[in-house]
Write a protein that holds these residues in place. Structure first.
Motif, short mmCIF file in Angstrom:
data_model
loop_
_atom_site.label_atom_id
_atom_site.label_comp_id
_atom_site.label_asym_id
_atom_site.label_seq_id
_atom_site.Cartn_x
_atom_site.Cartn_y
_atom_site.Cartn_z
N VAL A 1 50.21 42.82 38.44
CA VAL A 1 50.40 41.40 38.79
C VAL A 1 50.85 40.63 37.56
O VAL A 1 50.30 40.78 36.48
CB VAL A 1 49.09 40.80 39.35
CG1 VAL A 1 49.24 39.32 39.63
CG2 VAL A 1 48.67 41.53 40.60
N ILE A 2 51.87 39.78 37.76
CA ILE A 2 52.43 38.98 36.67
C ILE A 2 52.30 37.50 37.02
O ILE A 2 52.51 37.10 38.16
CB ILE A 2 53.93 39.32 36.47
CG1 ILE A 2 54.09 40.79 36.16
CG2 ILE A 2 54.53 38.47 35.36
CD1 ILE A 2 55.53 41.25 36.17
N GLY A 3 51.99 36.68 36.03
CA GLY A 3 52.02 35.23 36.21
C GLY A 3 50.77 34.60 36.78
O GLY A 3 50.75 33.41 37.05
N ILE A 4 49.72 35.36 36.99
CA ILE A 4 48.46 34.83 37.51
C ILE A 4 47.35 35.24 36.55
O ILE A 4 47.32 36.38 36.07
CB ILE A 4 48.17 35.38 38.92
CG1 ILE A 4 49.27 35.00 39.89
CG2 ILE A 4 46.82 34.90 39.43
CD1 ILE A 4 49.14 35.65 41.25
N ASP A 5 46.42 34.32 36.27
CA ASP A 5 45.28 34.64 35.42
C ASP A 5 44.37 35.59 36.18
O ASP A 5 43.56 35.18 37.00
CB ASP A 5 44.54 33.38 35.02
CG ASP A 5 43.36 33.67 34.10
OD1 ASP A 5 43.36 34.74 33.47
OD2 ASP A 5 42.45 32.84 34.03
N ILE A 6 44.51 36.85 35.93
CA ILE A 6 43.85 37.90 36.70
C ILE A 6 42.42 38.15 36.22
O ILE A 6 41.61 38.69 36.96
CB ILE A 6 44.72 39.18 36.62
CG1 ILE A 6 45.09 39.73 37.98
CG2 ILE A 6 44.09 40.29 35.90
CD1 ILE A 6 45.45 38.92 39.04
N LEU A 7 42.07 37.73 35.01
CA LEU A 7 40.74 38.01 34.47
C LEU A 7 39.63 37.40 35.32
O LEU A 7 38.61 38.04 35.55
CB LEU A 7 40.64 37.50 33.02
CG LEU A 7 41.56 38.20 32.03
CD1 LEU A 7 41.44 37.53 30.66
CD2 LEU A 7 41.24 39.67 31.93
N LYS B 1 49.67 34.22 46.90
CA LYS B 1 48.35 34.29 47.55
C LYS B 1 48.19 35.58 48.35
O LYS B 1 47.19 36.28 48.20
CB LYS B 1 48.16 33.09 48.47
CG LYS B 1 48.15 31.75 47.77
CD LYS B 1 47.99 30.60 48.75
CE LYS B 1 49.11 30.47 49.72
NZ LYS B 1 50.36 29.95 49.21
N THR B 2 49.15 35.91 49.18
CA THR B 2 49.06 37.12 50.01
C THR B 2 49.11 38.37 49.14
O THR B 2 48.34 39.31 49.34
CB THR B 2 50.19 37.14 51.05
OG1 THR B 2 50.09 35.96 51.85
CG2 THR B 2 50.10 38.37 51.93
N THR B 3 49.99 38.37 48.16
CA THR B 3 50.09 39.52 47.26
C THR B 3 48.78 39.75 46.53
O THR B 3 48.27 40.87 46.47
CB THR B 3 51.23 39.32 46.25
OG1 THR B 3 52.46 39.26 46.96
CG2 THR B 3 51.28 40.44 45.23
N LEU B 4 48.20 38.68 45.99
CA LEU B 4 46.93 38.82 45.28
C LEU B 4 45.82 39.25 46.23
O LEU B 4 44.97 40.06 45.87
CB LEU B 4 46.56 37.52 44.57
CG LEU B 4 45.36 37.58 43.64
CD1 LEU B 4 45.53 38.69 42.60
CD2 LEU B 4 45.16 36.25 42.97
N SER B 5 45.85 38.76 47.46
CA SER B 5 44.86 39.18 48.46
C SER B 5 44.95 40.68 48.71
O SER B 5 43.94 41.37 48.78
CB SER B 5 45.06 38.44 49.77
OG SER B 5 44.89 37.08 49.60
N LYS B 6 46.17 41.18 48.85
CA LYS B 6 46.36 42.61 49.10
C LYS B 6 45.95 43.45 47.89
O LYS B 6 45.41 44.55 48.04
CB LYS B 6 47.80 42.89 49.49
CG LYS B 6 48.12 42.35 50.88
CD LYS B 6 49.53 42.69 51.30
CE LYS B 6 49.76 42.21 52.72
NZ LYS B 6 51.00 42.71 53.29
N VAL B 7 46.17 42.93 46.68
CA VAL B 7 45.73 43.63 45.47
C VAL B 7 44.21 43.71 45.44
O VAL B 7 43.64 44.77 45.13
CB VAL B 7 46.28 42.94 44.20
CG1 VAL B 7 45.60 43.47 42.95
CG2 VAL B 7 47.78 43.12 44.10
N ILE B 8 43.54 42.62 45.77
CA ILE B 8 42.07 42.61 45.80
C ILE B 8 41.56 43.63 46.81
O ILE B 8 40.63 44.38 46.52
CB ILE B 8 41.54 41.20 46.11
CG1 ILE B 8 41.82 40.26 44.94
CG2 ILE B 8 40.05 41.23 46.42
CD1 ILE B 8 41.57 38.80 45.23
N ILE B 9 42.17 43.67 47.98
CA ILE B 9 41.77 44.65 49.00
C ILE B 9 41.95 46.07 48.49
O ILE B 9 41.08 46.93 48.68
CB ILE B 9 42.58 44.43 50.31
CG1 ILE B 9 42.24 43.07 50.92
CG2 ILE B 9 42.36 45.55 51.29
CD1 ILE B 9 40.80 42.88 51.29
#
Length: 71
Positions: free
Chosen positions: A20-26, A52-60
């Protein structure tokens, strides 16, 4: 995955936090350490295309959950 069956954006969508790029992932990683205490609303933006959807799928994927419910 065959290219003819999936869109370009789905083929190259990040699957793990390190992609993931461009989002504070910590902060998101810290929330995922204890999924039972994760808040119900963690992703909010009125603007489309913010990930939002991409980050949701990464979390899943990271939590190895069985399903995803988006509203």
């Amino acid at each position: 995955m065959a290219l003819k069956n999936h869109s370009w954006s789905e083929l190259y969508r990040p699957k793990r936090f390190n992609e993931v790029i461009g989002i504070d992932i910590l902060t998101i990683k810290k929330l995922c350490e204890n999924p039972k205490s994760m808040p119900h609303l963690i992703l909010y933006s009125k603007s489309p295309g913010t990930g939002k959807t991409t980050l949701s799928k990464v979390i899943i994927n990271e939590l190895q959950a069985e399903y995803l419910i988006l509203n």
